[in-house]
Structures are given as structure tokens and as C-alpha cells.
Design a protein around this motif. Structure first.
Motif, short mmCIF file in Angstrom:
data_model
loop_
_atom_site.label_atom_id
_atom_site.label_comp_id
_atom_site.label_asym_id
_atom_site.label_seq_id
_atom_site.Cartn_x
_atom_site.Cartn_y
_atom_site.Cartn_z
N ASP A 22 0.83 -1.19 0.00
CA ASP A 22 0.00 0.00 0.00
C ASP A 22 0.87 1.25 0.00
O ASP A 22 0.58 2.21 -0.70
CB ASP A 22 -0.94 0.01 1.20
N ASP A 23 1.94 1.26 0.80
CA ASP A 23 2.85 2.40 0.82
C ASP A 23 3.51 2.59 -0.53
O ASP A 23 3.67 3.72 -1.00
CB ASP A 23 3.94 2.21 1.88
N THR A 25 2.39 1.66 -3.52
CA THR A 25 1.40 2.18 -4.48
C THR A 25 1.18 3.67 -4.23
O THR A 25 1.11 4.46 -5.18
CB THR A 25 0.08 1.40 -4.36
N PHE A 26 1.11 4.05 -2.97
CA PHE A 26 0.97 5.46 -2.62
C PHE A 26 2.15 6.28 -3.16
O PHE A 26 1.96 7.32 -3.80
CB PHE A 26 0.87 5.60 -1.09
N LEU A 27 3.39 5.81 -2.93
CA LEU A 27 4.57 6.53 -3.43
C LEU A 27 4.58 6.59 -4.95
O LEU A 27 4.93 7.62 -5.53
CB LEU A 27 5.85 5.87 -2.91
N ASN A 29 1.98 6.54 -6.91
CA ASN A 29 0.93 7.48 -7.32
C ASN A 29 1.35 8.92 -7.10
O ASN A 29 1.03 9.80 -7.92
CB ASN A 29 -0.38 7.17 -6.60
N ILE A 30 2.05 9.19 -6.01
CA ILE A 30 2.56 10.55 -5.79
C ILE A 30 3.50 10.95 -6.92
O ILE A 30 3.38 12.04 -7.49
CB ILE A 30 3.28 10.67 -4.43
#
Length: 183
Positions: A22-23, A25-27, A29-30
């Protein structure tokens, strides 16, 4: 091969595995939003070369940088960081070799330089083992070791990799701990 393991800072804690997916994917996406929006938001004054996205960090930040290389090597140009715990597997099918430079203090009391179990079943490889594992996933064929007594460190460099730019280097700091450059 390695699977996702308990977080290095969960030593003696609940022992529940921590997922970086999840982290990551978050990074990712950022990075995608920033690279997509910066040019338009700055009226073209600023652009980002999407082939030059680098990861860096300390401790868990370094662990996240290595995890980004393992999972999203298509967008990571290189990783440069210190005091990592290698916890994310590198998928040989999807992984594209990424240059990696690491620094690790031999007196690190948080992420053991020599490797350690962070629960009864989860092993975090040490600095030199991490260097070997990363050299293996980058298909490096030669190892050069240079000791610098004046600066109290040893460089262990993996070279002659399939992608010649994807060498792996460990700067082993003889007198440092977890925060090697703390003054």
C-alpha cells in the motif's frame, strides 16, 4: 528468496507483518501525479524527467527505497540510502536492474549490520548479505573490496552487472551506528 517480513522497528512488538505494497502504491501514485502536474502547474517552467526518479532515505526510508526498486523498478532510476532492512522480494520477471548505493554502520543497534531475527521466525539480512543479494538480483559478476583506513570504512562494490550502470555498492562504516552522519 525473501518474502515480505515484519518491520525492522517492530522488534519485540506484535509480530504482525507489515505490508509495504500500500505504501509503495501510494509513493508511485505521488510520483505519477507530480510528474503529470508539475509542468502544467508551472506553465511549462518546470519539467520532470520521469527516467530520473531516485529513491533515498534512512532506516525505514531506505527500506522503502529498496522496496520501491523491487516492486516499481520501471520508475526508479537508482537508490542511495543508509541503514536499510531488506524485506521486500525482487520479482525476477518484472524487475529491471537498478543501481544501488548503501551505507551501514557496523555498530547499528537498530538494524543489525550482521543480520538478526526481528521475531522468532523473521530474519532481516545483514549489510554484507544484503549487498550480496542485491548484486545477485542485478546480475553482477565481480566484487571489489577497498578498505580506507583514514576514513574508517570499507567499500564492497558489485560490478560487471548485466546492465553495467546497475552496480551495487555498500559503504561499511567501521565506527558508526544507526545514524552514521549524526554529529
Amino acid at each position: 528468496e525473501y518474502s515480505t517480513r515484519d518491520c525492522c522497528c517492530n522488534i519485540g512488538g506484535s509480530g504482525q507483518p507489515v505490508s509495504f505494497y500500500d505504501d509503495l502504491t501510494f509513493l508511485r501514485n505521488i510520483a505519477a501525479v507530480v510528474t503529470d502536474n508539475v509542468s502544467s502547474d508551472s506553465n511549462g517552467a518546470v519539467t520532470i524527467d520521469t527516467k530520473r526518479i531516485y529513491m533515498g532515505g534512512h532506516s525505514n526510508g531506505c527500506t522503502a527505497g529498496l522496496a520501491m526498486a523491487a516492486v516499481h523498478s520501471d520508475m526508479v532510476a537508482a537508490v542511495c540510502c543508509h541503514s536499510p532492512a531488506l524485506v521486500t522480494p525482487f520479482d525476477k520477471e518484472d524487475y529491471k536492474e537498478v543501481p544501488i548505493w548503501l551505507a551501514h554502520g557496523k555498530f547499528d543497534g537498530t538494524v543489525d549490520y550482521n543480520g538478526a531475527f526481528n521475531s522468532q521466525t523473521s530474519y532481516i539480512p545483514g549489510a554484507e548479505e544484503t549487498n550480496q543479494l542485491l548484486g545477485r538480483v542485478n546480475n553482477c559478476k565481480n566484487i571489489t573490496t577497498t578498505t580506507v583506513t583514514e576514513g574508517s570504512y570499507t567499500n564492497i562494490i558489485q560490478t560487471d552487472c548485466d546492465n553495467n550502470d546497475a552496480r551495487v555498492e555498500l559503504m561499511s562504516l567501521d565506527t558508526a551506528g544507526h545514524t552514521p552522519f549524526w554529529v
